[in-house]
Design an enzyme around this catalytic site. Sequence first.
Site, short mmCIF file in Angstrom:
data_model
loop_
_atom_site.label_atom_id
_atom_site.label_comp_id
_atom_site.label_asym_id
_atom_site.label_seq_id
_atom_site.Cartn_x
_atom_site.Cartn_y
_atom_site.Cartn_z
N ARG A 34 0.83 -1.21 0.00
CA ARG A 34 0.00 0.00 0.00
C ARG A 34 0.85 1.25 0.00
O ARG A 34 0.50 2.25 -0.60
CB ARG A 34 -0.92 -0.01 1.23
CG ARG A 34 -1.95 -1.10 1.22
CD ARG A 34 -2.60 -1.27 2.57
NE ARG A 34 -1.61 -1.59 3.60
CZ ARG A 34 -1.87 -1.79 4.88
NH1 ARG A 34 -3.11 -1.68 5.32
NH2 ARG A 34 -0.91 -2.09 5.73
N SER A 138 3.60 -18.80 9.73
CA SER A 138 4.22 -18.40 11.01
C SER A 138 4.23 -19.59 11.96
O SER A 138 3.37 -20.48 11.86
CB SER A 138 3.41 -17.27 11.64
OG SER A 138 3.85 -17.02 12.97
N TYR A 151 -4.75 -14.21 14.97
CA TYR A 151 -3.52 -14.16 14.16
C TYR A 151 -3.01 -15.58 13.89
O TYR A 151 -2.76 -15.96 12.74
CB TYR A 151 -2.43 -13.33 14.84
CG TYR A 151 -1.14 -13.36 14.05
CD1 TYR A 151 -1.07 -12.76 12.79
CD2 TYR A 151 -0.01 -14.03 14.53
CE1 TYR A 151 0.09 -12.82 12.04
CE2 TYR A 151 1.15 -14.09 13.78
CZ TYR A 151 1.20 -13.49 12.53
OH TYR A 151 2.34 -13.56 11.77
P1 NDP Z 1 6.24 -5.84 8.31
O1 NDP Z 1 5.17 -5.12 9.08
O2 NDP Z 1 7.60 -5.28 8.33
O3 NDP Z 1 5.77 -6.03 6.78
C1 NDP Z 1 4.45 -6.32 6.45
C2 NDP Z 1 4.24 -6.01 4.98
O4 NDP Z 1 2.90 -6.36 4.63
C3 NDP Z 1 4.42 -4.54 4.68
O5 NDP Z 1 5.17 -4.41 3.50
C4 NDP Z 1 3.01 -4.04 4.46
O6 NDP Z 1 3.00 -3.02 3.47
C5 NDP Z 1 2.33 -5.29 3.92
N1 NDP Z 1 0.89 -5.26 4.07
C6 NDP Z 1 0.17 -5.26 5.23
N2 NDP Z 1 -1.13 -5.16 4.95
C7 NDP Z 1 -1.25 -5.10 3.59
C8 NDP Z 1 -2.34 -4.97 2.70
N3 NDP Z 1 -3.58 -4.90 3.14
N4 NDP Z 1 -2.09 -4.93 1.37
C9 NDP Z 1 -0.83 -5.02 0.92
N5 NDP Z 1 0.26 -5.14 1.70
C10 NDP Z 1 0.03 -5.17 3.03
O7 NDP Z 1 6.22 -7.31 8.91
P2 NDP Z 1 6.98 -8.65 8.46
O8 NDP Z 1 7.91 -8.41 7.35
O9 NDP Z 1 7.50 -9.25 9.69
O10 NDP Z 1 5.74 -9.50 7.99
C11 NDP Z 1 5.66 -10.13 6.73
C12 NDP Z 1 4.90 -11.42 6.87
O11 NDP Z 1 5.61 -12.28 7.76
C13 NDP Z 1 3.51 -11.27 7.49
O12 NDP Z 1 2.63 -12.14 6.79
C14 NDP Z 1 3.69 -11.72 8.93
O13 NDP Z 1 2.50 -12.23 9.48
C15 NDP Z 1 4.73 -12.81 8.75
N6 NDP Z 1 5.53 -13.17 9.90
C16 NDP Z 1 6.24 -12.24 10.61
C17 NDP Z 1 7.02 -12.65 11.69
C18 NDP Z 1 7.77 -11.69 12.53
O14 NDP Z 1 8.06 -12.00 13.70
N7 NDP Z 1 8.17 -10.52 12.01
C19 NDP Z 1 7.14 -14.06 12.05
C20 NDP Z 1 6.33 -14.94 11.24
C21 NDP Z 1 5.58 -14.50 10.21
P3 NDP Z 1 2.09 -1.71 3.47
O15 NDP Z 1 1.81 -1.35 4.89
O16 NDP Z 1 2.92 -0.71 2.73
O17 NDP Z 1 0.87 -2.13 2.70
C1 8X3 Z 2 5.01 -13.82 14.10
C2 8X3 Z 2 5.63 -14.67 15.15
O1 8X3 Z 2 5.41 -15.47 17.54
O2 8X3 Z 2 4.90 -13.12 17.09
O3 8X3 Z 2 4.20 -14.57 13.27
O4 8X3 Z 2 3.37 -14.84 16.43
S1 8X3 Z 2 4.77 -14.51 16.61
#
Ligand code: NDP
Ligand code: 8X3
Length: 253
Positions: A34, A138, A151
């Site tokens: 976004r 995750s 979540y």
């Molecule tokens: P960030 O918040 O750094 O990145 C999330 C990304 O998702 C951003 O680029 C954001 O872009 C995008 N996003 C969110 N909502 C939308 C939407 N409606 N449309 C398009 N893009 C969207 O977090 P992470 O990099 O950590 O997360 C990435 C993925 O990894 C997620 O699915 C998260 O659940 C998963 N994850 C994360 C973990 C962690 O501990 N960090 C562990 C396990 C899984 P923008 O806001 O510009 O749209």
């Molecule tokens: C992100 C990892 O442990 O915060 O998916 O749910 S945790």
Amino acid sequence: MEKIVMITGASSGFGAACARAFAKAGCRLVLAARRMEMLERLKEELGPEVPVHLVKLDVRNRDAVETAFAGLPGDYREIDLLVNNAGLALGLERAQEASLDDWDDMVDTNNKGLIYCTRAVLPGMVARNRGHIVNIGSVAGNWPYPGGNVYGATKAFVQQFSRNLRADLLGTAVRVTNIEPGMAETEFSTVRFKGDEQKAHRVYLGTEPLLAEDVADIVVWVSSMPGRVNINSIEVMSVNQAWGPLAVHRHEG
Ligand code: NDP
Ligand code: 8X3
């Protein structure tokens, strides 16, 4: 690697790290999110020699997803690898106190957005008999924790959807992988705690969490295995994270 790689949620965290890693591997990139200004900055950082097409996209919007995929320029249309990474956690309240709006948002993004993007690329991949969908699940989809309620459930959906895709795609060369990371320091916790940077920082305090680059390396690795190899899932944690014992509530006295 001469592939066309589309990454959702490429504006930060894992998505941006995947963009950098696939750029290094010589791929053409379609980067969606976004926040267009963050994508523009990333494109500039990658430099003019990396072919990049940017898409301002909210994956929750089904029409917008369909339009975005249908409107890809010819030299970016035949996506070889879709990294379904866009996602978020909102809140850590117990289920009886959590916000229904937050729950809607997580389901709409982590599940509905992911299935819209997947459905948009699958017919082309099957027709070309080539392609790979890498979903970012995750550990929260595998293991319950207090406040993980919806979540974690959205990520369990991603796991089962990934497996069911494999069942449907049997007989084609299209691959599906679910990556299941644990605690990683990105914007994830800042989003979860709605901009409260201090609370977000405390999640990682005194630990060495996964880096976005670690997850990106894994995504590159699974996608660079020979075509006969399908990595179904990978669960990955920081060495500073493990499981706790089962919780037991005891009455007083
Ligand atoms: P960030 O918040 O750094 O990145 C999330 C990304 O998702 C951003 O680029 C954001 O872009 C995008 N996003 C969110 N909502 C939308 C939407 N409606 N449309 C398009 N893009 C969207 O977090 P992470 O990099 O950590 O997360 C990435 C993925 O990894 C997620 O699915 C998260 O659940 C998963 N994850 C994360 C973990 C962690 O501990 N960090 C562990 C396990 C899984 P923008 O806001 O510009 O749209
Ligand atoms: C992100 C990892 O442990 O915060 O998916 O749910 S945790």
